[in-house]
Design a protein around this motif. Structure first.
Motif, PDB file in Angstrom:
ATOM      1  N   HIS A  29       0.853  -1.195   0.000  1.00 43.37           N
ATOM      2  CA  HIS A  29       0.000   0.000   0.000  1.00 43.37           C
ATOM      3  C   HIS A  29       0.889   1.245   0.000  1.00 43.37           C
ATOM      4  O   HIS A  29       1.991   1.228   0.565  1.00 43.37           O
ATOM      5  CB  HIS A  29      -0.904  -0.012   1.232  1.00 43.37           C
ATOM      6  CG  HIS A  29      -1.983   1.025   1.179  1.00 43.37           C
ATOM      7  ND1 HIS A  29      -1.766   2.334   1.536  1.00 43.37           N
ATOM      8  CD2 HIS A  29      -3.280   0.952   0.787  1.00 43.37           C
ATOM      9  CE1 HIS A  29      -2.890   3.023   1.373  1.00 43.37           C
ATOM     10  NE2 HIS A  29      -3.831   2.204   0.926  1.00 43.37           N
ATOM     11  N   GLU A  99      -3.545   1.177  -7.336  1.00 44.74           N
ATOM     12  CA  GLU A  99      -3.954   2.355  -6.573  1.00 44.74           C
ATOM     13  C   GLU A  99      -3.011   3.513  -6.892  1.00 44.74           C
ATOM     14  O   GLU A  99      -1.939   3.627  -6.265  1.00 44.74           O
ATOM     15  CB  GLU A  99      -3.890   2.077  -5.068  1.00 44.74           C
ATOM     16  CG  GLU A  99      -4.908   1.080  -4.576  1.00 44.74           C
ATOM     17  CD  GLU A  99      -5.287   1.370  -3.117  1.00 44.74           C
ATOM     18  OE1 GLU A  99      -6.476   1.558  -2.869  1.00 44.74           O
ATOM     19  OE2 GLU A  99      -4.400   1.438  -2.263  1.00 44.74           O
ATOM     20  N   GLY A 105      -7.529   8.720  -1.120  1.00 46.67           N
ATOM     21  CA  GLY A 105      -8.003   9.633  -0.088  1.00 46.67           C
ATOM     22  C   GLY A 105      -8.040  11.095  -0.509  1.00 46.67           C
ATOM     23  O   GLY A 105      -8.150  11.980   0.332  1.00 46.67           O
ATOM     24  N   SER A 145     -10.253   6.780  -4.127  1.00 45.51           N
ATOM     25  CA  SER A 145     -11.425   7.656  -4.220  1.00 45.51           C
ATOM     26  C   SER A 145     -12.606   7.025  -4.959  1.00 45.51           C
ATOM     27  O   SER A 145     -13.376   7.727  -5.627  1.00 45.51           O
ATOM     28  CB  SER A 145     -11.048   9.014  -4.823  1.00 45.51           C
ATOM     29  OG  SER A 145     -10.124   9.678  -3.978  1.00 45.51           O
ATOM     30  N   GLY A 166     -11.541   2.667   0.531  1.00 46.18           N
ATOM     31  CA  GLY A 166     -11.181   3.231   1.829  1.00 46.18           C
ATOM     32  C   GLY A 166     -12.363   3.979   2.413  1.00 46.18           C
ATOM     33  O   GLY A 166     -13.269   3.400   3.015  1.00 46.18           O
ATOM     34  N   GLY A 167     -12.383   5.293   2.219  1.00 47.95           N
ATOM     35  CA  GLY A 167     -13.372   6.167   2.860  1.00 47.95           C
ATOM     36  C   GLY A 167     -14.808   5.739   2.639  1.00 47.95           C
ATOM     37  O   GLY A 167     -15.621   5.738   3.582  1.00 47.95           O
TER      38      GLY A 167
HETATM   39  O1  13P Z   1      -6.077   3.184  -0.268  1.00 44.10           O
HETATM   40  C1  13P Z   1      -7.252   3.054  -0.163  1.00 44.10           C
HETATM   41  C2  13P Z   1      -7.767   2.000   0.676  1.00 44.10           C
HETATM   42  O2  13P Z   1      -6.708   1.322   1.271  1.00 44.10           O
HETATM   43  C3  13P Z   1      -8.199   3.905  -0.864  1.00 44.10           C
HETATM   44  O3  13P Z   1      -8.742   4.838   0.007  1.00 44.10           O
HETATM   45  P1  13P Z   1      -9.887   5.829  -0.520  1.00 44.10           P
HETATM   46  O4  13P Z   1     -10.957   4.952  -1.139  1.00 44.10           O
HETATM   47  O5  13P Z   1     -10.362   6.537   0.700  1.00 44.10           O
HETATM   48  O6  13P Z   1      -9.250   6.726  -1.526  1.00 44.10           O
END
Ligand code: 13P
Length: 189
Positions: A29, A99, A105, A145, A166-167
């Motif tokens: 990550h 990613e 994020g 995101s 994530g969020g």
């Molecule tokens: O890296 C992430 C999850 O580990 C992605 O986070 P977001 O979906 O908040 O951008």
């Protein structure tokens, strides 16, 4: 940092995860690469060790904004893929997560075309450097995101097999929408 020392700490953690019934680990990550400072080689070795302990691996790759702007997205992703491929012999329990660091994020999601371009390139890289079988069966998911509003368009792309969220995973209905957007994709492990 000293490899043996890091290895020692990691091995303790993998065994603890197995002990508490954990089935999956996220490796590579961006926070581990760019905040903690783990390099490609170390992440590759962690993948091999996790698999040897019967943990399934979500193998993250992705470029920084400046790397994308310098036209180095594929170079960075392929180098990260090579470190995984150098250490993984059986890809059955591996999912690749693309990613882009600039999308994590930040609210700046990759466009479906940007994500598809990298996913297709990674699949092609696997075909050339690992095997046609692995290239066609491994799941390549997108993270950065993803939300309830943008998941459907991303999920339509041929090489986007799911999402690392994530969020938006903290909002129940939104997370359900995201899950449902990929139900027709490759079977989950
Ligand atoms: O890296 C992430 C999850 O580990 C992605 O986070 P977001 O979906 O908040 O951008």
């Amino acid at each position: 940092m000293d490899w043996k020392r890091r290895s020692f700490h990691w091995r303790d953690q993998a065994e603890q995860l197995v002990d508490i019934g954990c089935q999956w680990v996220i490796l590579g990550h961006s926070e581990r690469r760019h905040v903690i400072g783990e390099d490609d080689e170390f992440i590759g070795k962690k993948a091999a060790y996790a698999l040897s302990q019967n943990l399934k691996v979500m193998a993250c790759i992705g470029e920084l904004l400046e790397e994308r702007e310098a036209g180095k997205t594929f170079d960075v992703c392929f180098k990260q893929m090579k470190a995984f491929a150098d250490n993984i012999t059986d890809w059955t329990n591996v999912v690749i997560a693309y990613e882009p660091v600039w999308a994590i994020g930040t609210g700046k999601v990759a466009s479906p075309e940007q994500a598809q371009e990298v996913h297709a390139a990674v699949r092609d890289w696997l075909k050339t450097n690992v095997s046609a079988d692995v290239a066609s069966t491994v799941r390549i998911i997108y993270g950065g995101s993803v939300n309830a509003a943008n998941c459907a368009e991303l999920a339509k792309k041929e090489d986007i097999d799911g999402f690392l969220v994530g969020g938006a995973s903290l909002k129940g209905p939104d997370f359900a929408t995201i899950c449902n957007s990929v139900t027709s994709k490759k079977v989950t492990a």
